[in-house]
Design an enzyme around this catalytic site. Structure first.
Site, PDB file in Angstrom:
ATOM      1  N   SER A  23      37.429   1.288  64.196  1.00 19.82           N
ATOM      2  CA  SER A  23      38.013   0.104  63.577  1.00 19.82           C
ATOM      3  C   SER A  23      39.240   0.516  62.755  1.00 19.82           C
ATOM      4  O   SER A  23      39.960   1.448  63.143  1.00 19.82           O
ATOM      5  CB  SER A  23      36.930  -0.570  62.717  1.00 19.82           C
ATOM      6  OG  SER A  23      37.407  -1.772  62.194  1.00 19.82           O
ATOM      7  N   LYS A  80      40.652  -6.053  64.756  1.00 20.39           N
ATOM      8  CA  LYS A  80      39.697  -5.133  64.113  1.00 20.39           C
ATOM      9  C   LYS A  80      38.692  -5.893  63.244  1.00 20.39           C
ATOM     10  O   LYS A  80      37.548  -5.450  63.104  1.00 20.39           O
ATOM     11  CB  LYS A  80      40.440  -4.071  63.298  1.00 20.39           C
ATOM     12  CG  LYS A  80      41.343  -3.165  64.146  1.00 20.39           C
ATOM     13  CD  LYS A  80      40.563  -2.319  65.149  1.00 20.39           C
ATOM     14  CE  LYS A  80      41.445  -1.242  65.771  1.00 20.39           C
ATOM     15  NZ  LYS A  80      40.774  -0.473  66.823  1.00 20.39           N
TER      16      LYS A  80
END
Ligand code: COA
Length: 289
Positions: A158, A176
């Protein structure tokens, strides 16, 4: 060339053979960060399948990584686009055929570029969402049977961009944020099946394609001074967190985001000094649809 070597095992906190008999499936595995994550796992006994769009780059990385351990098997599966779930299913079949199983999944394939909102077309936004978010979903979708069978674990790569507003990154921040939400939901849904799901959020990591593409040289010193731990991260820092999250040491850890950024996001350190002038001038152009 591989970044880690056998000294990683000698000098590390982890025992050799920690992952003996395990297989990891890594999208984006020939890229800088995911490659070093994979190298650490291979050095500690795992076999690996690395998946990428570029056939040549993927095959070369796999060949180099298979030298890391005398009995290592690392296969490179190129021409696979994470936006296409069927191409991932084929890659999973090939991995199981050649390596026997999949225990761990790293959903690392990502796309990024800097663009202000006015110059970011709908198709550009969709491309990044499709690679980063849909691609992460597809990766778990394709590997699910193996994860279920082997009570496996997932790591999504992420970012910290969506914890605050970062200019020129609306597409990646949105993607993300979705990846974090996906991981949390999977932790809850798949936990009862024995599957763990966590994210790693890297900060400013030296020598990565992301830093080369996204941080202009004049901004790099100010990133260090705004990082509480006063240095860039290294790919090894991400690899160490990866080993932890796949090891039995984290067997009760799921639905978390492991931030590996030296504390940078607390100070909004990725926010460039170019703000707001570049945005004001970019906003004067005709909008790109
Ligand atoms: N600024 C604004 N828009 C951009 C852009 C940029 N720097 N780069 C690409 N785009 C737009 C394209 O113009 C296109 O939009 P359009 O059809 O409206 O013109 C859209 O993004 C898709 O581009 P395309 O090159 O066709 O997509 P792709 O699927 O081949 O590539 C990307 C995907 C755009 C994410 C590409 O940057 C990529 O492949 N990146 C992979 C590697 C990477 O980003 N690594 C960094 C990791 S941090």
């Amino acid at each position: 060339m591989s970044s880690l070597d056998s000294s990683f095992v000698k000098n590390s906190s982890w025992k050799p053979d920690l992952f003996k008999g395990k297989v990891v499936f890594v999208t984006g595995g020939a890229g800088t960060i995911c490659r070093v994550q994979t190298e650490a796992l291979v050095l500690l006994g795992a076999n690996a399948a690395i998946i990428g769009r570029n056939q040549e780059k993927t095959a070369k990385a796999a060949q180099e990584m298979s030298q890391l351990r005398s009995d290592a098997k690392v296969i490179g599966l190129g021409n696979v686009d994470v936006r296409d779930v069927q191409s991932l299913v084929k890659a999973v079949d090939e991995t199981v055929k050649q390596l026997g199983r999949i225990d761990f999944v790293i959903a690392g394939a990502a796309g990024n570029f800097l663009s202000d909102f006015n110059h970011l077309s709908s198709n550009a936004f969709k491309s990044v969402i499709s690679i980063d978010l849909l691609g992460s979903f597809n990766t778990v979708k394709a590997t699910f049977e193996q994860l279920r069978k082997n009570k496996g674990a997932i790591i999504f790569v992420s970012a910290t961009l969506h914890y605050y507003g970062v200019p020129m990154q609306s597409h990646v921040g949105a993607a993300k944020a979705g990846v974090d939400a996906l991981s949390n939901a999977l932790a809850v849904e798949l936990g009862p099946l024995g599957i763990r799901s966590n994210c790693i959020a890297p900060g400013a990591i030296a020598g990565t394609e992301g830093m080369d593409r996204l941080a202009p040289p004049e901004q790099r010193k100010s990133i260090i001074s705004k990082t509480p731990l006063q240095r860039y991260g290294s790919t090894r820092d991400i690899a160490e967190a990866t080993v932890y999250l796949f090891s039995p040491a984290s067997s009760f850890v799921t639905g978390t985001v492991q931030i590996v950024d030296g504390g940078l996001w607390h100070l909004g350190g990725m926010m460039g000094d170019f703000y707001p002038n570049v945005i004001i001038s970019a906003g004067e152009d005709d909008p790109k649809l």
